[in-house]
Scaffold this motif. Structure first.
Motif, PDB file in Angstrom:
ATOM      1  N   ASP A 237       0.725  -1.293   0.202  1.00 23.64           N
ATOM      2  CA  ASP A 237      -0.112  -0.021  -0.257  1.00 23.64           C
ATOM      3  C   ASP A 237       0.773   1.233  -0.053  1.00 23.64           C
ATOM      4  O   ASP A 237       0.598   2.301  -0.683  1.00 23.64           O
ATOM      5  CB  ASP A 237      -0.735  -0.002   1.384  1.00 23.64           C
ATOM      6  CG  ASP A 237      -2.135   1.026   1.028  1.00 23.64           C
ATOM      7  OD1 ASP A 237      -2.421   1.433   0.138  1.00 23.64           O
ATOM      8  OD2 ASP A 237      -2.636   1.023   2.092  1.00 23.64           O
TER       9      ASP A 237
ATOM     10  N   THR B 209       2.231   1.824  -3.566  1.00 24.07           N
ATOM     11  CA  THR B 209       1.210   2.254  -4.241  1.00 24.07           C
ATOM     12  C   THR B 209       1.072   3.738  -4.110  1.00 24.07           C
ATOM     13  O   THR B 209       0.993   4.482  -5.056  1.00 24.07           O
ATOM     14  CB  THR B 209      -0.157   1.362  -4.094  1.00 24.07           C
ATOM     15  OG1 THR B 209       0.187  -0.115  -4.071  1.00 24.07           O
ATOM     16  CG2 THR B 209      -1.043   1.711  -5.124  1.00 24.07           C
ATOM     17  N   HIS B 210       0.837   4.259  -2.788  1.00 24.84           N
ATOM     18  CA  HIS B 210       0.588   5.486  -2.622  1.00 24.84           C
ATOM     19  C   HIS B 210       1.659   6.360  -3.142  1.00 24.84           C
ATOM     20  O   HIS B 210       1.607   7.423  -3.743  1.00 24.84           O
ATOM     21  CB  HIS B 210       0.532   5.821  -0.862  1.00 24.84           C
ATOM     22  CG  HIS B 210      -0.574   5.352  -0.428  1.00 24.84           C
ATOM     23  ND1 HIS B 210      -0.683   4.934   0.983  1.00 24.84           N
ATOM     24  CD2 HIS B 210      -1.754   4.926  -0.851  1.00 24.84           C
ATOM     25  CE1 HIS B 210      -1.745   4.580   1.373  1.00 24.84           C
ATOM     26  NE2 HIS B 210      -2.476   4.681   0.191  1.00 24.84           N
TER      27      HIS B 210
ATOM     28  N   HIS C 276      -5.944   3.228  -7.223  1.00 30.09           N
ATOM     29  CA  HIS C 276      -6.904   3.253  -5.901  1.00 30.09           C
ATOM     30  C   HIS C 276      -8.402   3.589  -6.490  1.00 30.09           C
ATOM     31  O   HIS C 276      -9.228   3.026  -5.597  1.00 30.09           O
ATOM     32  CB  HIS C 276      -6.512   4.575  -5.088  1.00 30.09           C
ATOM     33  CG  HIS C 276      -5.376   4.241  -4.027  1.00 30.09           C
ATOM     34  ND1 HIS C 276      -4.259   4.067  -4.298  1.00 30.09           N
ATOM     35  CD2 HIS C 276      -5.576   3.933  -2.538  1.00 30.09           C
ATOM     36  CE1 HIS C 276      -3.413   3.833  -3.099  1.00 30.09           C
ATOM     37  NE2 HIS C 276      -4.354   3.756  -2.303  1.00 30.09           N
TER      38      HIS C 276
ATOM     39  N   HIS D 155     -10.714   0.932  -4.655  1.00 31.08           N
ATOM     40  CA  HIS D 155     -11.937   1.103  -3.638  1.00 31.08           C
ATOM     41  C   HIS D 155     -13.186   0.252  -3.994  1.00 31.08           C
ATOM     42  O   HIS D 155     -13.644  -0.115  -3.142  1.00 31.08           O
ATOM     43  CB  HIS D 155     -11.992   2.682  -3.700  1.00 31.08           C
ATOM     44  CG  HIS D 155     -11.119   3.318  -3.088  1.00 31.08           C
ATOM     45  ND1 HIS D 155     -10.917   4.630  -3.407  1.00 31.08           N
ATOM     46  CD2 HIS D 155     -10.163   3.149  -2.147  1.00 31.08           C
ATOM     47  CE1 HIS D 155      -9.688   5.244  -2.475  1.00 31.08           C
ATOM     48  NE2 HIS D 155      -9.463   4.345  -1.617  1.00 31.08           N
TER      49      HIS D 155
ATOM     50  N   HIS E 254      -7.395  -3.913   1.387  1.00 29.70           N
ATOM     51  CA  HIS E 254      -7.108  -2.692   0.496  1.00 29.70           C
ATOM     52  C   HIS E 254      -5.366  -2.792  -0.070  1.00 29.70           C
ATOM     53  O   HIS E 254      -5.316  -2.918  -1.286  1.00 29.70           O
ATOM     54  CB  HIS E 254      -7.415  -1.512   1.121  1.00 29.70           C
ATOM     55  CG  HIS E 254      -6.876  -0.253   0.347  1.00 29.70           C
ATOM     56  ND1 HIS E 254      -7.775   0.162  -0.628  1.00 29.70           N
ATOM     57  CD2 HIS E 254      -5.776   0.708   0.637  1.00 29.70           C
ATOM     58  CE1 HIS E 254      -7.046   1.044  -1.150  1.00 29.70           C
ATOM     59  NE2 HIS E 254      -5.909   1.483  -0.407  1.00 29.70           N
TER      60      HIS E 254
ATOM     61  N   ASN F 280      -4.480  -3.201  -4.156  1.00 30.46           N
ATOM     62  CA  ASN F 280      -3.636  -2.405  -4.766  1.00 30.46           C
ATOM     63  C   ASN F 280      -2.388  -3.143  -5.371  1.00 30.46           C
ATOM     64  O   ASN F 280      -2.144  -2.822  -6.363  1.00 30.46           O
ATOM     65  CB  ASN F 280      -2.800  -1.364  -3.747  1.00 30.46           C
ATOM     66  CG  ASN F 280      -4.008  -0.204  -3.595  1.00 30.46           C
ATOM     67  OD1 ASN F 280      -4.768   0.255  -4.507  1.00 30.46           O
ATOM     68  ND2 ASN F 280      -3.817   0.647  -2.500  1.00 30.46           N
TER      69      ASN F 280
ATOM     70  N   CYS G 166     -10.052   9.643  -6.785  1.00 33.80           N
ATOM     71  CA  CYS G 166      -8.782   9.351  -6.812  1.00 33.80           C
ATOM     72  C   CYS G 166      -8.285   9.126  -8.429  1.00 33.80           C
ATOM     73  O   CYS G 166      -7.223   9.836  -8.850  1.00 33.80           O
ATOM     74  CB  CYS G 166      -8.186   8.335  -6.252  1.00 33.80           C
ATOM     75  SG  CYS G 166      -8.241   8.117  -4.430  1.00 33.80           S
TER      76      CYS G 166
END
Length: 377
Positions: free
Chosen positions: A175, A178-179, A244, A248, A258, A262, A355
């Motif tokens: 995560d 990915t962010h 995202h 989601h 989550h 991702n 997003c």
């Protein structure tokens, strides 16, 4: 004119929990989940709040539903706290944000210090103006976005993440990656968000596997905790993208964690955004060039943007394999019949997700369906 700001004070490293001793004898409302209480991890917090009047709301569940937020508001209103503490993963922090925000709007509680203490290294929720709550009847996740949701204080103590199981370390670590990658290629990216995203990626690719292999590796835990926070600040400024947007919706429909969702999507989103096909004479897309820059920073093969993109994709897949992560929705327990039935609805919802608006390449419903097809089985 652009703007970059950080509201949250960040206390990090071993011993960071000592910041709680400054709370004194105030009324404190702690939002957390049952495991934090059952495991005794809550004691790490209460021991630092010896003179405080503490109320614990420990009903938080993954993907917190609207009904739980309402319940939390009612409990908070009874206490009228001076300090709100969120302890846990993204679900606890997101729930606390929503409880605080709505309480300020509809109750007599108008002012409290908000302290976020993450116990996983993934969401970066302790420094973001985002919260995600779930309408379980519709199978839909609703993102709340407001600077009012930003915590006043974030406490990043690596002692709190030493016991996180390997599978969750993998999910949350992916995560973080990915962010950072989505913030880096976002259409809202800036020099400031890029610097944070780059550092988050350097730390993650160096320390995530170490944290996965040995939870007691305090250096790796601390670095991943910091990386999560850095990536959170990056995407709070630059926003995210299609990865995202799709995650989601899939998470809301099929309840796959989550970070795991991702991770499934990420190699294919990188390929989609890079848009290498059709580029000749080294005329690459902005996203491809930026992905290649990350490959260079990580010391991966990168003779040109095409090679750099391939290196990033291969490195993501390598990490997934080394951390024994599922690489298909079917392996995550998703019904292929249900997925087929809902694929158009999922695609349309993903395009409407906030997003997706800052994705570097504008997607179509067919693009989303094709990407989902690559992670089916």
């Amino acid at each position: 004119m652009n703007n970059f700001k950080i509201k949250t004070q960040i206390y990090f490293g071993q011993g960071a929990l000592e910041r709680l001793e400054e709370v004194g004898n105030k009324k404190v409302f702690v939002v957390t989940d049952p495991f934090m209480v059952k495991s005794g991890m809550i004691n790490n917090i209460t021991e630092k709040l010896k003179s405080a009047n503490i109320t614990i709301f420990s009903d938080i569940v993954p993907d917190p539903p609207i009904e739980l937020i309402v319940q939390g508001i009612e409990e908070l209103q009874k206490v009228k706290p001076e300090v709100l503490i969120a302890l846990g993963g993204g679900s606890s922090i997101d729930a606390a944000k929503a409880i605080m925000d709505f309480a300020k709007k509809i109750t007599s509680v108008t002012d409290m210090e908000f302290i976020a203490i993450p116990t996983t290294s993934g969401t970066g929720s302790e420094v973001t103006s985002f919260s995600v709550i779930t309408d379980k009847t519709k199978g839909t996740k609703y993102p709340l976005v407001s600077d009012d949701l930003l915590p006043d204080v974030a406490i990043l103590d690596p002692e709190l993440v030493k016991s996180v199981p390997g599978s969750i370390t993998a999910d949350t670590g992916m995560d973080v990656i990915t962010h950072a990658l989505e913030a880096y290629v976002s259409t809202n990216a800036s020099d400031f968000s890029d610097a944070l995203a780059e550092k988050a990626l350097i730390l993650s690719f160096k320390y995530l596997l170490r944290a996965y292999n040995n939870g007691e590796d305090i250096e790796a835990r601390e670095k991943m905790h910091n990386a999560s926070c850095l990536a959170g600040i990056a995407f709070n400024s630059a926003s995210l993208g299609l990865n995202h947007g799709i995650a989601h919706v899939l998470g809301g429909k099929f309840h796959v964690p989550h970070g795991r969702t991702n991770a499934l999507l990420l190699p294919y989103i990188v390929d989609f955004n890079a848009d290498i096909v059709g580029y000749e004479n080294n005329e690459f897309s902005r996203a491809a060039i930026k992905y290649a820059n990350i490959a260079k920073l990580l010391g991966l093969p990168c003779s040109n943007a095409r090679a750099g993109v391939r290196s990033i994709v291969n490195e993501i897949k390598k990490l997934q394999k080394e951390m024994n992560m599922p690489t298909t929705l079917k392996a995550c327990g998703v019904s292929m019949e249900e997925l087929e039935k809902l694929k158009e609805e999922i695609a349309n919802s993903a395009l409407l997700d906030a997003c997706t608006a800052t994705n570097p390449k504008i997607p179509t419903p067919l693009n989303v369906i094709e990407i989902i097809g690559k992670i089916k089985e």
